[in-house]
Scaffold this active site. Sequence first.
Site, short mmCIF file in Angstrom:
data_model
loop_
_atom_site.label_atom_id
_atom_site.label_comp_id
_atom_site.label_asym_id
_atom_site.label_seq_id
_atom_site.Cartn_x
_atom_site.Cartn_y
_atom_site.Cartn_z
N GLY B 51 0.88 -1.16 0.00
CA GLY B 51 0.00 0.00 0.00
C GLY B 51 0.92 1.20 0.00
N SER B 53 3.23 3.36 2.25
CA SER B 53 3.81 3.22 3.59
C SER B 53 3.54 4.45 4.45
CB SER B 53 5.30 2.94 3.50
OG SER B 53 5.97 4.01 2.88
N CYS B 83 6.38 -5.10 0.47
CA CYS B 83 6.49 -3.76 -0.12
C CYS B 83 6.39 -2.67 0.95
CB CYS B 83 5.48 -3.57 -1.23
SG CYS B 83 5.83 -2.15 -2.27
N ARG B 111 13.20 3.80 -0.50
CA ARG B 111 11.81 3.79 -1.00
C ARG B 111 11.79 4.09 -2.49
NH1 ARG B 111 7.93 7.78 1.54
NH2 ARG B 111 6.51 6.80 0.11
N ILE B 139 5.99 -3.09 -7.62
CA ILE B 139 5.22 -1.88 -7.92
C ILE B 139 5.83 -0.71 -7.15
CG2 ILE B 139 2.93 -0.84 -7.85
CD1 ILE B 139 2.24 -3.34 -9.06
N ARG B 140 6.42 0.22 -7.85
CA ARG B 140 7.09 1.35 -7.18
C ARG B 140 7.83 0.80 -5.94
NH1 ARG B 140 5.40 6.80 -7.28
NH2 ARG B 140 5.42 6.69 -5.03
N HIS B 175 5.26 -8.32 -4.48
CA HIS B 175 3.89 -8.59 -4.01
C HIS B 175 3.45 -10.01 -4.38
CE1 HIS B 175 2.98 -4.39 -3.05
NE2 HIS B 175 3.65 -4.08 -4.12
N GLU B 177 1.07 -11.50 -3.27
CA GLU B 177 -0.40 -11.53 -3.22
C GLU B 177 -1.05 -11.13 -4.56
OE1 GLU B 177 1.51 -9.27 -1.92
OE2 GLU B 177 0.63 -7.27 -2.13
#
Lengths: 296, 200
Positions: B51, B53, B83, B111, B139-140, B175, B177
């Site tokens: 998500g 952070s 992440c 980050r 993702i980023r 990720h 998930e």
Amino acid sequence: MSNRKVGSDRVKRGMAEMQKGGVIMDVVNAEQAKIAEAAGAVAVMALERVPSDIRQAGGVARMANPKIIEEVMNAVSIPVMAKARIGHISEARILESMGVDYIDESEVLTPADEEFHILKSDYVVPFVCGCRDLGEALRRIGEGASMLRTKGEPGTGNIVEAVRHIRKVNGQIAVLSSMSNDELMTFARDLGAPYELVKEVKEKGKLPVVNFAAGGVATPADAALMMSLGADGVFVGSGIFKSDTPEKFARAIVRATTNYEDYELLAELSKDLGEPMKGIEISHIGEKERMQERGW
Amino acid sequence: MVRIDKTVGVLDVQGAVREHLLALKTLGIKAVSVKRPEDFDGLDGLIIPGGESTAIGRLIREQGLEDRLRAFHKAGKGIFGTCAGLILCSTDESHKTNDLRLGFIDMEVERNGFGRQVASFEMPLKFEGIDQEVEAVFIRAPYIQSVGPGVKVLAAVDDKIVAAEHENVLVTAHHPELTEDYAVLNYFLDKFVDGSEVAA
């Protein structure tokens, strides 16, 4: 290095999945972006004017000046989104080249093309688009949108249209889920939606991408309402920086989105906020002036 | 394997909560959402999802979850951060930020280390302790710049560390998930929830 794949559906849709349960805030400069980030926004939308000011100013609304977008990108570490006009391939490519994290092909801006939307699957950058019903949602996904949002009626501070749109989409998904497979082609024709996507939604019982609330969220209770109706998260446009106390509003809307069923907390959060933005009754906006009628 | 009796929580303040809950259920684990301090009761393991952070860190404090999280860690229960979860589990020795850092693993993190969204990617990833390559979606994503003594590095992309473990905590920059490849989740459940690695 060579086995890295960029711009895949999983990477583009996944980015939107990470925003779930969060609030994306419209900002017009670096200072507002920092306030939004500190309040717990999951992303900011960099604009030249918020929708209510666009509505007031009239004239043609275009992609924001890249300088504003760049300032916002430099000011915060959370994702930065920006809007391109519907069908404006070049604005979208410019935003992609600048490295914005998400493009909103948005009816808030004056459409550049009244017939065709952007073929979003051609881009590495993901897109979010507005929808009022399941047909519109699936047409945008068919073009490659990785995230959806309700259109609502932007810049009004009136939640009624966003409620109409989320109920419509979710109601149609419920109807579709109970259909037998031999009804799907006719349903796809009636919706004006790609058959394959209709089939996919029936199998999964949900859209293949997230669907956020947008277009009229003005208070913490509005954000909570949209989450209760099944929105995956919330865009707040004019609602924050057109309120009396933007920082408080921003923080309250973030917490309301996470705790949308905790009514005692929502009551607490709604105290001492000062005035929300002034709203507009939808019937006072002529049908031709309604932004939601842009695009198809 | 005594998994059937185990309950794993997913920190539910913002982010990819639903995917983790679904993955756990697919593997037959009792999965619960953790939003309030009392939701920690009875958990055998916890996942801190992806998500933003900054948003998750803020909400952990505002929801009053920080003390329970730290106590959960101290009790030696298994924690898995993906992440944003990795970022939250890190230490911040250079004090680059005022955002929440739980310091569960001695490591410094960069980050958005791979760049903005247009540089986000997926690839097959070699993962220490898992035989086949895993499907990894970044993702980023952050990466781990450096790790302290005792921290075991599990995976890297080029020279950037993207997964590590220490005592009862596992972190990945990618990720799991977002895929139907449950190898990393199984690794977490086997090693950190079923009890073989539990350390106080």
